[in-house]
Design a protein around this motif. Structure first.
Motif, PDB file in Angstrom:
ATOM      1  N   UNK A   1       9.888   7.086 -13.351  1.00 53.49           N
ATOM      2  CA  UNK A   1       8.873   6.236 -13.973  1.00 53.49           C
ATOM      3  C   UNK A   1       9.283   4.768 -14.003  1.00 53.49           C
ATOM      4  N   UNK A   2      10.595   4.509 -14.148  1.00 55.94           N
ATOM      5  CA  UNK A   2      11.027   3.130 -14.378  1.00 55.94           C
ATOM      6  C   UNK A   2      11.720   2.468 -13.192  1.00 55.94           C
ATOM      7  N   UNK A   3      12.157   3.235 -12.198  1.00 52.79           N
ATOM      8  CA  UNK A   3      12.801   2.620 -11.032  1.00 52.79           C
ATOM      9  C   UNK A   3      11.881   1.651 -10.284  1.00 52.79           C
ATOM     10  N   UNK A   4      10.542   1.935 -10.178  1.00 47.51           N
ATOM     11  CA  UNK A   4       9.677   0.977  -9.470  1.00 47.51           C
ATOM     12  C   UNK A   4       9.635  -0.414 -10.098  1.00 47.51           C
TER      13      UNK A   4
ATOM     14  N   UNK B   1       8.777  -8.255   5.512  1.00 43.93           N
ATOM     15  CA  UNK B   1       8.484  -7.432   4.354  1.00 43.93           C
ATOM     16  C   UNK B   1       8.400  -5.943   4.594  1.00 43.93           C
ATOM     17  N   UNK B   2       8.215  -5.514   5.853  1.00 47.10           N
ATOM     18  CA  UNK B   2       7.994  -4.091   6.095  1.00 47.10           C
ATOM     19  C   UNK B   2       9.191  -3.195   5.768  1.00 47.10           C
ATOM     20  N   UNK B   3      10.447  -3.638   5.910  1.00 46.67           N
ATOM     21  CA  UNK B   3      11.568  -2.754   5.548  1.00 46.67           C
ATOM     22  C   UNK B   3      11.519  -2.233   4.111  1.00 46.67           C
ATOM     23  N   UNK B   4      10.710  -2.843   3.251  1.00 48.73           N
ATOM     24  CA  UNK B   4      10.547  -2.310   1.903  1.00 48.73           C
ATOM     25  C   UNK B   4      10.057  -0.867   1.945  1.00 48.73           C
TER      26      UNK B   4
ATOM     27  N   UNK C   1       0.837  -1.196   0.000  1.00 51.34           N
ATOM     28  CA  UNK C   1       0.000   0.000   0.000  1.00 51.34           C
ATOM     29  C   UNK C   1       0.875   1.252   0.000  1.00 51.34           C
ATOM     30  N   UNK C   2       1.884   1.258   0.874  1.00 51.33           N
ATOM     31  CA  UNK C   2       2.798   2.398   0.903  1.00 51.33           C
ATOM     32  C   UNK C   2       3.509   2.531  -0.430  1.00 51.33           C
ATOM     33  N   UNK C   3       3.936   1.420  -0.993  1.00 50.08           N
ATOM     34  CA  UNK C   3       4.635   1.454  -2.282  1.00 50.08           C
ATOM     35  C   UNK C   3       3.748   2.036  -3.371  1.00 50.08           C
TER      36      UNK C   3
ATOM     37  N   UNK D   1       1.165   4.092  -3.004  1.00 51.83           N
ATOM     38  CA  UNK D   1       0.881   5.505  -2.755  1.00 51.83           C
ATOM     39  C   UNK D   1       2.072   6.363  -3.151  1.00 51.83           C
ATOM     40  N   UNK D   2       3.239   6.044  -2.624  1.00 47.25           N
ATOM     41  CA  UNK D   2       4.394   6.883  -2.912  1.00 47.25           C
ATOM     42  C   UNK D   2       4.890   6.671  -4.328  1.00 47.25           C
ATOM     43  N   UNK D   3       4.721   5.449  -4.849  1.00 45.76           N
ATOM     44  CA  UNK D   3       5.138   5.196  -6.223  1.00 45.76           C
ATOM     45  C   UNK D   3       4.300   5.952  -7.234  1.00 45.76           C
ATOM     46  N   UNK D   4       3.066   6.290  -6.893  1.00 45.23           N
ATOM     47  CA  UNK D   4       2.198   7.060  -7.773  1.00 45.23           C
ATOM     48  C   UNK D   4       2.244   8.550  -7.441  1.00 45.23           C
TER      49      UNK D   4
END
Length: 507
Positions: free
Chosen positions: A157-160, A130-133, A50-52, A54-57
């Motif tokens: 755009x491409x790092x994720x 998994x949380x340290x991600x 979820x965090x990924x 949100x911040x990834x977008x």
């Protein structure tokens, strides 16, 4: 860079990430199925993912972009360094708390699993792994916001892709030659997620200029009023940007009381997020910086005009996508996920959830656009209120509908939450004098709806003629639907050459 070229670059990265995400989730379903271990892993994976998302977008862009755009480059670099330092220290502390309190967090994420102590213990284990991600992807998003502010979209755009690519590699290895039991396979996947998040951070750090024209200058962090305001703005910005993911998180908590409910909702949400994520990435990375600049120049009419044009683009993508997902829910779920440990019964449950979840896609997409105008005006409280009301509606509707319709009723509750959020945002913009849909928007919305209806009816007729869907049939249906929608959009006037010229106009 022109708006359409920037949008295409961000969109390409977003689509590539979503395609890899599909591959990742197909492998998750194949490796773990939809039983207790899968529910435990996906419940634990929900929070860091979820965090990924949100911040990834661009979830931090609303707090960072408008504030940093008002500063001189040197001061902006120093403030950015302060923000990164404070975030890093805070995230390290948060990670420590999660490692200690993973058992309690597991209960919060999946309270329905409390009767099965073994499964809830697995949720806690996978949460710790998994949380340290979160540390890697959050700091990466700060770097992405800085790059977007300078009009540099490629690396952000491409790092994720690194996270999904790493998880795919581990899942393939586990499926190919491993005889590990399911709980241990899930543990390896959780640990791989954390490692991939740190690799993404390393890639973003390498993309930043560190010599002349650097974007981050580190020093002993100073608790200046600006840094404090950025940190205070960060929370409502993240909540508002990730509203739909929070709606799904609430739905996941309720779905944990149904067998395989967490898994069905997870996989259905992953499919729905493809078109929504594309619009979210465009809104936060391209639209928000343009709106912030227009607001800074005092061009309210230009802000409203840009908002209307962005709404046209949102509807042009979301309405046909929603229609296609509702019509093709069963073949999509069957072809993508029904293999290995994931049964046809699981595919049928996922399909019902996907159809109900897709009804909220147009409202969620519109809310993404409307939020950007409030972000640009620094009205974060209004976006936070809209998100909280959406969460309340999601919870209430899901609890009312779930007894009658099961996990599909929870999906309907999430769609109603998206509708409520969009409605509150419209009311907020109206009070600020920033809601003025013009004749062009109204006409375009009608034409897009007509073209989407034509496509939906055509897909329904074609799907009814197919006795059994496979990958080739599904690809043919998707391609045929795209062609039909394109033709209908051109015939109805939903898409014209003038529109393309307008989008290509220099920002």
């Amino acid at each position: 860079m022109s708006l359409i070229r920037s949008s295409l670059l961000v969109g390409l990265g977003s689509v590539a990430s979503r395609i890899l995400g599909f591959g990742r989730d197909i492998l998750f379903a194949q490796v773990l199925g939809a039983g207790p271990v899968a529910d435990a892993f996906l419940a634990a994976f929900r929070l860091p993912n979820l965090v990924r998302r949100i911040v990834g977008e661009g979830g931090l862009n609303p707090a960072l972009v408008p504030a940093l755009s008002r500063l001189e480059p040197g001061e902006a670099a120093r403030v950015a360094g302060d923000v990164v330092s404070v975030f890093a220290l805070g995230l390290l502390a948060l990670s420590g708390l999660v490692e200690i309190g993973a058992g309690l967090l597991a209960f919060v994420l999946a309270p329905g699993l409390v009767d099965d102590g073994g499964t809830l213990a697995l949720v806690a284990l996978y949460t710790r792994l998994g949380f340290p991600m979160v540390l890697g992807v959050t700091l990466s998003s700060v770097a992405a916001a800085l790059l977007n502010l300078r009009g540099r979209y490629g690396a952000a755009a491409f790092a994720p892709l690194i996270v999904n690519g790493g998880l795919i590699a581990v899942a393939v290895a586990l499926e190919a030659g491993s005889t590990l039991p399911l709980p241990e396979k899930a543990a390896w996947l959780a640990a791989a997620a954390s490692l991939a998040g740190l690799l993404q951070l390393a890639a973003m750090a390498a993309a930043l200029p560190w010599g002349e024209g650097r974007m981050i200058a580190f020093r002993v962090p100073r608790p200046s009023p600006l840094v404090k305001s950025l940190l205070l703005a960060g929370f409502p910005a993240l909540v508002a940007s990730g509203a739909v993911q929070l709606f799904v998180l609430v739905g996941t908590q309720i779905a944990s009381f149904w067998p395989s409910g967490v898994s069905w909702l997870y996989y259905a949400d992953r499919v729905m997020q493809l078109p929504l994520g594309l619009m979210a990435a465009f809104a936060a990375s391209v639209l928000l910086p343009q709106l912030a600049l227009k607001h800074r120049a005092g061009e309210d009419e230009a802000v409203v005009a840009a908002q209307n044009r962005a709404l046209e683009l949102a509807l042009f993508l979301a309405l046909p996508a929603a229609a296609a997902l509702v019509v093709l829910a069963w073949p999509i779920a069957s072809v993508l996920f029904a293999r290995g440990a994931f049964t046809q019964a699981d595919a049928a449950g996922t399909a019902r959830v996907l159809a109900c979840l897709s009804l909220g896609l147009p409202f969620a997409t519109v809310a993404k656009v409307l939020s950007q105008t409030l972000f640009a005006r620094n009205h974060l409280r209004a976006t936070l209120v809209a998100a909280l009301i959406g969460i309340a509606v999601t919870a209430a509707a899901s609890l009312l509908l779930a007894p009658a319709f099961g996990v599909a009723g929870i999906a309907l509750g999430i769609s109603l939450g998206c509708f409520a959020q969009a409605g509150v945002l419209v009311g907020s913009l109206r009070r600020l004098g920033l809601w003025s849909p013009d004749a062009a928007l109204a006409g375009r919305a009608v034409r897009i709806a007509c073209a989407s209806t034509v496509m939906g009816l055509g897909l329904a007729a074609a799907a009814a003629l197919v006795p059994r869907a496979d990958a080739v049939v599904l690809a043919a249906l998707c391609l045929g639907g795209l062609v039909l929608y394109g033709a209908a959009a051109r015939l109805t006037g939903a898409l014209t050459r003038d529109d393309i010229a307008l989008l290509a106009k220099k920002a």
